[in-house]
Write an enzyme that holds these catalytic residues in place. Structure first.
Site, mmCIF file in Angstrom:
data_model
loop_
_atom_site.group_PDB
_atom_site.id
_atom_site.type_symbol
_atom_site.label_atom_id
_atom_site.label_comp_id
_atom_site.label_asym_id
_atom_site.label_seq_id
_atom_site.Cartn_x
_atom_site.Cartn_y
_atom_site.Cartn_z
ATOM 1 C CB CYS A 292 -0.959 -0.013 1.181
ATOM 2 S SG CYS A 292 -0.164 -0.082 2.791
ATOM 3 N NE ARG A 297 -3.981 2.141 2.515
ATOM 4 C CZ ARG A 297 -4.106 2.909 1.433
ATOM 5 N NH1 ARG A 297 -5.264 2.975 0.799
ATOM 6 N NH2 ARG A 297 -3.058 3.599 0.977
#
Lengths: 357, 342
Positions: A292, A297
């Protein structure tokens, strides 16, 4: 009349502007995410966590039993920076864990060295054999700390599914005040247990991809970040994706993993997301690298894959932040892609720097 | 570089947006030639730096035609309301005019709203519509220097022969004049041919490519990105201030240095209407700049110097926006007044 119209425009525009500064698309760390978790518990069929099956997540009620029955279990409340809300109510026996202890801006928000991370956990009284429960008030910091603990070699470390919100939704008891951890001195390992799961820098990823040309780079970034509309971060000016990245439909903004979570922030039943990944060629029989902006994430996606038995899965920690910095200096070696790959006419692989306005 | 740019822009007594506006309002092309000469000088230096392998060539990426048109119109109209673009607003801050500060603050507010806030979905949709991959490499198959250098020489010849920018010209009427001969007078007060300041501004903008690249930022003079970064800086410790952010500070300080040295600095009074126009104009410019991916400085000067078709499209519609704004704000009210008097 004209003055009234102008005044009304002034008020409207000022309101829009104020709303914008409180709804800035800040990244996962500063947590300016306007979305809040639901106060109702998601039904069982919507949830990933069946207590006995998940290696990396634990249901809030089961976590409560664990804390009561095993006094050696260490509970960590994670956050970016120290949160004043901790002292107002936290899980029983929970101590604060600041993510700045395992990653820093000077290190491009990459995970620090084994020694630095190990020392951070030792300060909380954690060795490789200590059972650990991790939770947070936000959606992502617990997964980040969990990944570091897993990488170091903590054998039993789990995230409380749904975090503090799930604890409150289940009306479980909270403790007030600040607890000081009792530090330990010997972690029990001198090297990480899972070094292969962490690809640190842009250069490391480039070299790894040269050795595994068929690997799939799965982007957990939002669609707008993926096509290059926005960078997703206040401190990253340039937009785009690492060349060859596949959209994995994990997040809606830079501070959530919307498609992996129910409205109460418990992890979703993964069937749909696994089907989507399959349709995009993200499958367990291939080397899969999740990434990410700065690595947060990617962690829930990594754990979801691992929980479903995937063996060849990794995290590219440097993410877009590191790749973009490398691209600016060496654009030929670190190309960037922009646009929707399905739109062949306007999709581009860029091997030159783009002018910044 | 910001200090020098702000100083010499103030020194020129000319305005980037007014030079485009006056094509319609004053029916004069002098400002356009001044503007064009800045672009040409910047362009020659930029492509020379590429030819010498000092900096790499920039990527040519697809752009949205509709966003350049809409952004340009909004920006131009806003600039007409503020009596100057966002660069002029920075200059105004430096010389004590509160309308510049108000325009800059509202610009930052709405620019962030459009880039990252509630207006960003609209912006994102516009950016993905009517995409085109057209760029200058489709049109020019040779090194652009083969075109730019002769054009530069021809332009110098035209300036000399046509006596552009000489005393009594349209551009020179904006300058003050001093007959004294001290160095400070020469630097601050003596009338300069405006094309000398155009060349200086072009050199600064051209060399800025080199200095900015050394810091890891590919680009030249700009205000949009840096002002958004300043706004974010006050909200997040993670934002780093780099070349661009320091450039806009330099821009203000350069203007201040000139006006202070010339004993012109003073806080000026403005009517409520002027303040309101500056606020609303700043908002429109903020929206327009983000949608159009740049302002008069970034698109008009720098982008066109890089032969970007995206910037050319944007500056054309910024110009139209300036003209439309000028019509509604100045020309129509004036002609009504004249009609009433008659």
């Amino acid at each position: 009349m004209k003055i009234k119209k102008l005044t009304l425009s002034f008020v409207l525009l000022f309101t829009v502007g104020c709303l914008s500064t409180t709804n800035v698309q800040a990244d996962c760390k500063s947590g300016n995410n306007a979305a809040k978790p639901a106060k109702t518990i998601a039904p069982d069929k919507s949830r990933l966590v069946k207590t006995e099956h998940s290696h990396f997540y634990i249901d809030a009620k089961a976590a409560n039993q664990e804390i009561k029955q095993h006094p050696q279990t260490v509970v960590l409340e994670t956050s970016y920076g120290k949160k004043t809300s901790y002292a107002k109510g936290h899980l029983p026996r929970a101590v604060q864990f600041d993510t700045l202890e395992i990653e820093t801006e000077q290190n491009h928000w990459n995970i620090l060295s084994f020694k630095q991370c190990r020392d951070a956990f030792l300060k909380k009284g954690i060795t490789k054999n200590t059972p650990v429960l991790v939770y947070s008030e936000d959606a992502l910091s617990s997964a980040r700390v969990e990944f570091v603990g897993y990488w170091l070699g903590i054998k039993n470390i789990k995230i409380v599914d749904g975090g503090l919100n799930a604890w409150k939704n289940n009306k479980l008891p909270l403790q007030k005040g600040t607890l000081k951890p009792v530090a330990k001195s010997n972690f029990g390992r001198q090297t990480p247990a899972h070094p292969e799961d962490l690809i640190r820098t842009a250069n490391d990823f480039r070299q790894y991809r040269q050795k595994h040309p068929k690997l799939v780079l799965a982007s957990t970034r939002s669609w707008d970040e993926y096509v290059g509309n926005i960078s997703g971060y206040n401190y990253i000016k340039n937009t785009g994706e690492v060349n060859g990245a596949v959209y994995a439909r994990v997040s809606k903004t830079s501070s959530d993993v919307y498609y992996l979570m129910n409205k109460d922030w418990t992890m979703k039943n993964p069937q749909r997301i696994l089907q989507y990944w399959k349709s995009k060629g993200i499958t367990p029989n291939k080397e899969t690298v999740f990434y990410c902006g700065t690595g947060w994430r990617a962690c829930p996606a990594f754990f979801l894959a691992k929980d479903n038995g995937w063996k060849q899965v990794h995290i590219f920690d440097g993410g877009w932040y590191d790749w973009d910095k490398s691209h600016q200096k060496h654009p030929q070696e670190f190309p960037v892609q922009k646009g929707n790959p399905s739109d062949k006419k306007h999709f581009k692989i860029i091997k030159q720097p783009e002018a910044t306005n | 570089m910001g200090l020098a740019f702000g100083f010499f822009l103030k020194r020129s007594r000319l305005c980037l947006s007014a030079s485009l506006r006056d094509i319609y309002v004053e029916k004069k092309l002098d400002g356009l030639w001044w503007f064009f000469f800045i672009i040409l000088t910047t362009s020659v230096i930029y492509f020379s730096l590429i030819a010498l392998h000092v900096i790499p060539e920039a990527a040519q990426v697809p752009f949205s035609v509709s966003s350049e048109i809409i952004g340009g119109l909004f920006f131009g109209f806003g600039a007409a309301m503020c009596s100057g673009c966002i660069t002029t607003a920075m200059i105004k801050i430096g010389d004590g005019r509160i309308t510049g500060l108000i325009a800059a603050l509202s610009f930052m507010l709405i620019a962030v709203a459009t880039k990252q806030g509630p207006l960003s979905p609209l912006n994102n949709q516009l950016q993905q519509s009517t995409l085109t991959s057209a760029n200058y490499t489709n049109l020019i198959r040779f090194n652009p220097l083969f075109l730019l250098v002769p054009l530069f020489v021809i332009f110098l010849f035209v300036i000399y022969k046509q006596k552009l920018g000489q005393a009594n010209s349209y551009l020179s009427k904006f300058q003050k004049h001093s007959s004294k001969t001290k160095i400070s007078d020469y630097l601050l007060r003596q009338r300069w041919n405006p094309f000398i300041t155009a060349a200086i501004l072009g050199i600064i903008a051209g060399l800025s490519f080199y200095f900015s690249y050394q810091t890891g930022r590919y680009g030249s003079v700009a205000t949009l990105g840096p002002l958004i970064s300043w706004q974010n800086f006050f909200g997040s410790a993670a934002v780093k201030l780099d070349w661009g952010e320091l450039f806009v500070v330099g821009l203000i300080l350069g203007s201040f240095t000139f006006t202070f040295s010339n004993k012109e600095f003073a806080f000026k009074n403005y009517s409520g209407k002027d303040i309101m126009l500056s606020f609303v104009g700043g908002c429109l410019m903020g929206f327009g700049a983000v949608v159009g991916n740049g302002c008069i400085l970034a698109n008009g000067i720098v982008g066109n110097a890089m032969l970007s078709l995206e910037s050319l499209t944007n500056i054309i519609f910024i110009t139209f926006g300036l003209w439309i704004g000028s019509y509604f704000l100045y020309i129509r009210p004036m002609s009504r007044e004249i009609n009433n008097e008659n």
